[in-house]
Design an enzyme around this catalytic site. Structure first.
Site, PDB file in Angstrom:
ATOM      1  N   LYS A   1      42.055  -3.916 -41.608  1.00 57.26           N
ATOM      2  CA  LYS A   1      42.081  -4.883 -40.516  1.00 57.26           C
ATOM      3  C   LYS A   1      40.710  -5.508 -40.403  1.00 57.26           C
ATOM      4  O   LYS A   1      39.694  -4.797 -40.354  1.00 57.26           O
ATOM      5  CB  LYS A   1      42.417  -4.163 -39.185  1.00 57.26           C
ATOM      6  CG  LYS A   1      42.479  -5.109 -37.989  1.00 57.26           C
ATOM      7  CD  LYS A   1      43.819  -5.791 -37.894  1.00 57.26           C
ATOM      8  CE  LYS A   1      43.809  -7.004 -36.951  1.00 57.26           C
ATOM      9  NZ  LYS A   1      43.437  -8.273 -37.654  1.00 57.26           N
TER      10      LYS A   1
ATOM     11  N   GLN B   1      33.127  -3.145 -40.257  1.00 53.48           N
ATOM     12  CA  GLN B   1      34.442  -3.151 -39.609  1.00 53.48           C
ATOM     13  C   GLN B   1      35.075  -1.754 -39.610  1.00 53.48           C
ATOM     14  O   GLN B   1      35.806  -1.406 -38.679  1.00 53.48           O
ATOM     15  CB  GLN B   1      35.358  -4.148 -40.350  1.00 53.48           C
ATOM     16  CG  GLN B   1      36.551  -4.601 -39.544  1.00 53.48           C
ATOM     17  CD  GLN B   1      36.211  -5.738 -38.584  1.00 53.48           C
ATOM     18  OE1 GLN B   1      35.521  -6.672 -38.936  1.00 53.48           O
ATOM     19  NE2 GLN B   1      36.716  -5.668 -37.358  1.00 53.48           N
TER      20      GLN B   1
ATOM     21  N   GLY C   1      40.730 -14.037 -37.488  1.00 56.76           N
ATOM     22  CA  GLY C   1      39.683 -15.050 -37.598  1.00 56.76           C
ATOM     23  C   GLY C   1      38.287 -14.464 -37.648  1.00 56.76           C
ATOM     24  O   GLY C   1      38.063 -13.277 -37.418  1.00 56.76           O
ATOM     25  N   ASP C   2      37.335 -15.302 -37.962  1.00 61.42           N
ATOM     26  CA  ASP C   2      35.902 -15.014 -37.903  1.00 61.42           C
ATOM     27  C   ASP C   2      35.240 -16.402 -37.949  1.00 61.42           C
ATOM     28  O   ASP C   2      35.896 -17.399 -37.582  1.00 61.42           O
ATOM     29  CB  ASP C   2      35.469 -14.103 -39.079  1.00 61.42           C
ATOM     30  CG  ASP C   2      34.076 -13.503 -38.873  1.00 61.42           C
ATOM     31  OD1 ASP C   2      33.951 -12.521 -38.139  1.00 61.42           O
ATOM     32  OD2 ASP C   2      33.090 -14.051 -39.416  1.00 61.42           O
TER      33      ASP C   2
ATOM     34  N   ASN D   1      33.597 -19.363 -30.915  1.00 63.37           N
ATOM     35  CA  ASN D   1      34.557 -18.554 -30.163  1.00 63.37           C
ATOM     36  C   ASN D   1      33.879 -17.450 -29.354  1.00 63.37           C
ATOM     37  O   ASN D   1      34.123 -17.312 -28.148  1.00 63.37           O
ATOM     38  CB  ASN D   1      35.575 -17.951 -31.147  1.00 63.37           C
ATOM     39  CG  ASN D   1      36.494 -16.956 -30.469  1.00 63.37           C
ATOM     40  OD1 ASN D   1      36.227 -15.761 -30.454  1.00 63.37           O
ATOM     41  ND2 ASN D   1      37.557 -17.430 -29.846  1.00 63.37           N
TER      42      ASN D   1
ATOM     43  N   THR E   1      36.603 -11.218 -27.788  1.00 65.04           N
ATOM     44  CA  THR E   1      35.307 -10.754 -28.303  1.00 65.04           C
ATOM     45  C   THR E   1      34.201 -11.041 -27.293  1.00 65.04           C
ATOM     46  O   THR E   1      33.396 -10.161 -26.949  1.00 65.04           O
ATOM     47  CB  THR E   1      34.999 -11.414 -29.663  1.00 65.04           C
ATOM     48  OG1 THR E   1      36.137 -11.282 -30.506  1.00 65.04           O
ATOM     49  CG2 THR E   1      33.794 -10.763 -30.309  1.00 65.04           C
TER      50      THR E   1
ATOM     51  N   LYS F   1      37.704  -7.081 -44.707  1.00 62.88           N
ATOM     52  CA  LYS F   1      37.197  -8.416 -44.365  1.00 62.88           C
ATOM     53  C   LYS F   1      37.487  -9.345 -45.522  1.00 62.88           C
ATOM     54  O   LYS F   1      37.617  -8.896 -46.669  1.00 62.88           O
ATOM     55  CB  LYS F   1      35.684  -8.359 -44.147  1.00 62.88           C
ATOM     56  CG  LYS F   1      35.140  -9.518 -43.332  1.00 62.88           C
ATOM     57  CD  LYS F   1      35.290  -9.273 -41.855  1.00 62.88           C
ATOM     58  CE  LYS F   1      34.904 -10.473 -41.040  1.00 62.88           C
ATOM     59  NZ  LYS F   1      34.849 -10.137 -39.594  1.00 62.88           N
TER      60      LYS F   1
ATOM     61  N   LYS G   1      33.526   0.017 -36.588  1.00 67.94           N
ATOM     62  CA  LYS G   1      33.917  -0.705 -35.370  1.00 67.94           C
ATOM     63  C   LYS G   1      35.364  -0.380 -35.014  1.00 67.94           C
ATOM     64  O   LYS G   1      35.691  -0.045 -33.874  1.00 67.94           O
ATOM     65  CB  LYS G   1      33.766  -2.216 -35.614  1.00 67.94           C
ATOM     66  CG  LYS G   1      34.115  -3.071 -34.417  1.00 67.94           C
ATOM     67  CD  LYS G   1      34.299  -4.544 -34.775  1.00 67.94           C
ATOM     68  CE  LYS G   1      33.127  -5.133 -35.502  1.00 67.94           C
ATOM     69  NZ  LYS G   1      33.198  -6.626 -35.556  1.00 67.94           N
TER      70      LYS G   1
ATOM     71  N   SER H   1      43.169  -7.570 -31.164  1.00 64.50           N
ATOM     72  CA  SER H   1      44.043  -7.814 -32.319  1.00 64.50           C
ATOM     73  C   SER H   1      45.015  -6.647 -32.479  1.00 64.50           C
ATOM     74  O   SER H   1      46.197  -6.844 -32.785  1.00 64.50           O
ATOM     75  CB  SER H   1      43.215  -7.942 -33.605  1.00 64.50           C
ATOM     76  OG  SER H   1      42.674  -9.233 -33.732  1.00 64.50           O
TER      77      SER H   1
HETATM   78  P1  NDP Z   1      32.718 -19.635 -34.816  1.00 59.39           P
HETATM   79  O1  NDP Z   1      32.934 -20.265 -36.149  1.00 59.39           O
HETATM   80  O2  NDP Z   1      33.675 -19.903 -33.714  1.00 59.39           O
HETATM   81  O3  NDP Z   1      31.253 -19.990 -34.280  1.00 59.39           O
HETATM   82  C1  NDP Z   1      30.118 -19.685 -35.022  1.00 59.39           C
HETATM   83  C2  NDP Z   1      28.901 -20.175 -34.271  1.00 59.39           C
HETATM   84  O4  NDP Z   1      27.743 -19.629 -34.914  1.00 59.39           O
HETATM   85  C3  NDP Z   1      28.736 -21.674 -34.305  1.00 59.39           C
HETATM   86  O5  NDP Z   1      28.059 -22.116 -33.170  1.00 59.39           O
HETATM   87  C4  NDP Z   1      27.876 -21.877 -35.571  1.00 59.39           C
HETATM   88  O6  NDP Z   1      27.122 -23.065 -35.559  1.00 59.39           O
HETATM   89  C5  NDP Z   1      26.964 -20.683 -35.502  1.00 59.39           C
HETATM   90  N1  NDP Z   1      26.596 -20.298 -36.874  1.00 59.39           N
HETATM   91  C6  NDP Z   1      27.434 -19.864 -37.843  1.00 59.39           C
HETATM   92  N2  NDP Z   1      26.781 -19.629 -38.983  1.00 59.39           N
HETATM   93  C7  NDP Z   1      25.501 -19.945 -38.734  1.00 59.39           C
HETATM   94  C8  NDP Z   1      24.336 -19.909 -39.507  1.00 59.39           C
HETATM   95  N3  NDP Z   1      24.352 -19.513 -40.810  1.00 59.39           N
HETATM   96  N4  NDP Z   1      23.179 -20.294 -38.908  1.00 59.39           N
HETATM   97  C9  NDP Z   1      23.168 -20.691 -37.605  1.00 59.39           C
HETATM   98  N5  NDP Z   1      24.245 -20.742 -36.826  1.00 59.39           N
HETATM   99  C10 NDP Z   1      25.394 -20.368 -37.368  1.00 59.39           C
HETATM  100  O7  NDP Z   1      32.619 -18.058 -35.125  1.00 59.39           O
HETATM  101  P2  NDP Z   1      32.800 -16.836 -34.116  1.00 59.39           P
HETATM  102  O8  NDP Z   1      32.303 -17.201 -32.759  1.00 59.39           O
HETATM  103  O9  NDP Z   1      34.160 -16.306 -34.288  1.00 59.39           O
HETATM  104  O10 NDP Z   1      31.812 -15.761 -34.786  1.00 59.39           O
HETATM  105  C11 NDP Z   1      30.450 -15.608 -34.381  1.00 59.39           C
HETATM  106  C12 NDP Z   1      29.965 -14.224 -34.775  1.00 59.39           C
HETATM  107  O11 NDP Z   1      30.755 -13.245 -34.100  1.00 59.39           O
HETATM  108  C13 NDP Z   1      30.060 -13.877 -36.262  1.00 59.39           C
HETATM  109  O12 NDP Z   1      29.001 -13.001 -36.585  1.00 59.39           O
HETATM  110  C14 NDP Z   1      31.375 -13.109 -36.348  1.00 59.39           C
HETATM  111  O13 NDP Z   1      31.398 -12.255 -37.468  1.00 59.39           O
HETATM  112  C15 NDP Z   1      31.306 -12.337 -35.054  1.00 59.39           C
HETATM  113  N6  NDP Z   1      32.567 -11.813 -34.522  1.00 59.39           N
HETATM  114  C16 NDP Z   1      33.633 -12.627 -34.321  1.00 59.39           C
HETATM  115  C17 NDP Z   1      34.801 -12.105 -33.781  1.00 59.39           C
HETATM  116  C18 NDP Z   1      35.981 -12.961 -33.468  1.00 59.39           C
HETATM  117  O14 NDP Z   1      36.958 -12.421 -32.933  1.00 59.39           O
HETATM  118  N7  NDP Z   1      35.958 -14.258 -33.742  1.00 59.39           N
HETATM  119  C19 NDP Z   1      34.932 -10.677 -33.485  1.00 59.39           C
HETATM  120  C20 NDP Z   1      33.716  -9.924 -33.661  1.00 59.39           C
HETATM  121  C21 NDP Z   1      32.596 -10.491 -34.178  1.00 59.39           C
HETATM  122  P3  NDP Z   1      27.573 -24.292 -36.522  1.00 59.39           P
HETATM  123  O15 NDP Z   1      28.828 -24.827 -35.922  1.00 59.39           O
HETATM  124  O16 NDP Z   1      26.432 -25.238 -36.459  1.00 59.39           O
HETATM  125  O17 NDP Z   1      27.778 -23.683 -37.884  1.00 59.39           O
HETATM  126  O1  2IT Z   2      34.333  -9.091 -36.788  1.00 53.14           O
HETATM  127  C1  2IT Z   2      35.430  -8.899 -36.211  1.00 53.14           C
HETATM  128  O2  2IT Z   2      35.679  -7.852 -35.621  1.00 53.14           O
HETATM  129  C2  2IT Z   2      36.424  -9.981 -36.240  1.00 53.14           C
HETATM  130  N1  2IT Z   2      36.133 -11.052 -36.778  1.00 53.14           N
HETATM  131  C3  2IT Z   2      37.783  -9.773 -35.645  1.00 53.14           C
HETATM  132  C4  2IT Z   2      38.676  -9.016 -36.592  1.00 53.14           C
HETATM  133  C5  2IT Z   2      40.116  -8.904 -36.162  1.00 53.14           C
HETATM  134  O3  2IT Z   2      40.881  -8.393 -36.984  1.00 53.14           O
HETATM  135  O4  2IT Z   2      40.487  -9.288 -35.051  1.00 53.14           O
END
Ligand code: NDP
Ligand code: 2IT
Length: 448
Positions: free
Chosen positions: A94, A115, A169-170, A245, A214, A130, A118, A380
């Site tokens: 997952k 993961q 998603g991520d 997100n 998240t 992943k 976590k 999830s």
């Molecule tokens: P999104 O794609 O929704 O948003 C990512 C954000 O981070 C954007 O503002 C983006 O800016 C910025 N960003 C991404 N890559 C870079 C980079 N290389 N340098 C600078 N800024 C960057 O992703 P999420 O919000 O889903 O994910 C954000 C973090 O949270 C990640 O580390 C992800 O692994 C983690 N995460 C996500 C979960 C989820 O459920 N979605 C769960 C747990 C952890 P820009 O648009 O300019 O690229």
């Molecule tokens: O980093 C993370 O935990 C996620 N992007 C969410 C993974 C999931 O299966 O909901």
């Protein structure tokens, strides 16, 4: 004098470096876990003797594949797709999918490795994995994103299943992409197998609170952690990096809990809004128009700082919620100098090891991502539970479940850190608590 446990773990780490060359983020993630579990291995040498530690560092399966697609002008593009099925001792693999041009095998391996622990911490029956691609969705039309997702799933589908591997998603993968991926999976398999992907839309098998989970979960964790010092988010200045997100819903819950988020960012720069980020406007720009935070600053008439570090903005609580290694030692020093009380990782591994140490040494509360951002994958798992029972829960009930899970994760990390002689060290607590549950299951399942 180095203990036998330490020297066993050192030689194991040397093997990881040798066998996974060039995968710096993966090395970093492994190093941190191995450092944390020294006292576990001292108490329970069978984890090294039965090769549990070396097995947990080796993915069960790694899939790398070609993803051909055509853009709107008819030009052909070739991307690389990945799925690293890291560990299924506790349940089906997952973990999310990341679409970002920086993605390579090392990114997916570090994320898959994190993961495992976590998902273990959530207490839910889910293993760790992943996936993703070096595809860059920025500037692509909906039709191009759809063709990419269809091509990606045309290869990946054979490895998935609600009892096998369940992506979500991520970065770069949200509701739109999950829709196209699910549609193609359904078409190829001729099955409406809701539990094969999470983060689905509400009308086609999704769960309430998954989009928020998240960020909300990270804010719940921050609140619980501050309470251990008799503090709370109420009235606190908070800075959140990113504006995707996780960042969006961290901001929303911080505001609901009485805090004020004064800055957020994207890869082009950061915006400072002393009145507190206007979330309706941010959502309109980011979620509907798929725009930039620069546009937020223009619409609000507040400063936009191109480049630079969002950690220069003084705050009580920092929530790095963009990407890995985005908060460096210099940023940690600035945060400390500005009186920051807590750093809560919304992203995966956003704080460098040097910065983490600097913050902990200065008494800043530090919540590692594998604990603080576990609310997303936990919800999830709640989505999978609803899919399996063909049920759907209310927003209030689901949010309540999420809050309980985050409090349990917090308390388990705090108790475990205490038990292993590192009170207040949530990194040690999260790594040990996450690891021991997986390691016990791996021992029970035999040498596989
Ligand atoms: P999104 O794609 O929704 O948003 C990512 C954000 O981070 C954007 O503002 C983006 O800016 C910025 N960003 C991404 N890559 C870079 C980079 N290389 N340098 C600078 N800024 C960057 O992703 P999420 O919000 O889903 O994910 C954000 C973090 O949270 C990640 O580390 C992800 O692994 C983690 N995460 C996500 C979960 C989820 O459920 N979605 C769960 C747990 C952890 P820009 O648009 O300019 O690229
Ligand atoms: O980093 C993370 O935990 C996620 N992007 C969410 C993974 C999931 O299966 O909901």
């Amino acid at each position: 004098m180095v203990s036998p446990a330490v020297s066993r773990l050192e030689s194991l780490y040397a093997d990881v470096l040798r066998r996974n060359p060039g995968e710096d983020e993966f090395h970093q993630a492994v190093r941190e876990v191995l450092d944390s579990i020294v006292p576990v291995v001292e108490r329970r040498p069978e984890f090294v003797e039965a090769c549990v530690v070396s097995r947990v560092c080796e993915p069960e399966r790694q899939i790398i594949f070609r993803v051909p697609w055509t853009d709107d002008a008819g030009r052909v593009h070739i991307n690389r797709g990945f799925r690293v099925e890291f560990n299924s001792a506790l349940g089906p693999f997952k973990g999310g999918l990341r679409f970002h041009p920086s993605v390579y095998l090392g990114t997916i391996k570090f994320l898959g490795f994190e993961q495992i622990f976590k998902n273990s911490l959530t207490g839910m029956p889910i293993g760790g994995g992943k996936g993703g691609s070096d595809f860059d969705p920025k500037g692509r039309s909906d039709a191009e994103v759809m063709r990419f997702c269809q091509s990606f799933m045309t290869e990946l589908y054979r490895h998935l299943g609600e009892y096998t591997d369940v992506p979500a998603g991520d970065i770069g993968v949200g509701g739109r992409e999950i829709g196209y991926l699910f549609g193609q999976y359904k078409r190829i398999t001729n099955r409406y197998e809701s539990g094969v992907l999470t983060g689905k839309g509400l009308s086609w098998g999704g769960s309430q609170v998954r989009p928020e989970a998240t960020g909300y979960g990270a804010a719940f964790f921050a609140q619980r952690m501050l309470e251990t010092r008799g503090e709370s988010l109420d009235g606190r200045r908070v800075v959140v990096s990113g504006s995707g997100n996780v960042a969006t819903y961290a901001i929303e819950k911080v505001h609901q809990l009485g805090g004020r988020v004064v800055a957020c960012s994207d890869s082009e720069g950061y915006v400072v809004d002393e009145a507190g980020i206007d979330l309706d406007l941010l959502k309109q720009i980011k979620e509907v128009r798929r725009g930039r935070v620069r546009e937020y600053a223009e619409a609000r008439g507040v400063p936009f700082v191109p480049g630079g570090s969002v950690w220069d903005v003084p705050c009580d609580v920092a929530m790095p919620s963009a990407t890995q290694n985005e908060l460096h030692a210099g940023d940690a020093a600035t945060l400390v100098a500005n009186g920051c009380r807590a750093v809560v990782e919304g992203a995966n591994m956003p704080t460098t090891p040097e910065a983490t140490k600097a913050l902990q040494d200065c008494g800043v509360l530090f919540a590692p991502g594998k604990a603080a951002n576990a609310g997303g994958v936990a919800t999830s798992a709640l989505e999978m539970q609803q899919n399996a029972s063909r049920d759907s829960w209310t927003f209030e009930y689901t949010e309540q479940r999420l809050a309980e899970i985050m409090n349990q994760i917090h308390d388990r990390c705090a108790q475990t850190a205490q038990e292993y002689g590192a009170p207040g060290n949530y990194v040690v607590g999260a790594n040990i608590a996450g690891f021991v549950k997986v390691a016990d299951a791996m021992l029970a399942l035999g040498l596989i």
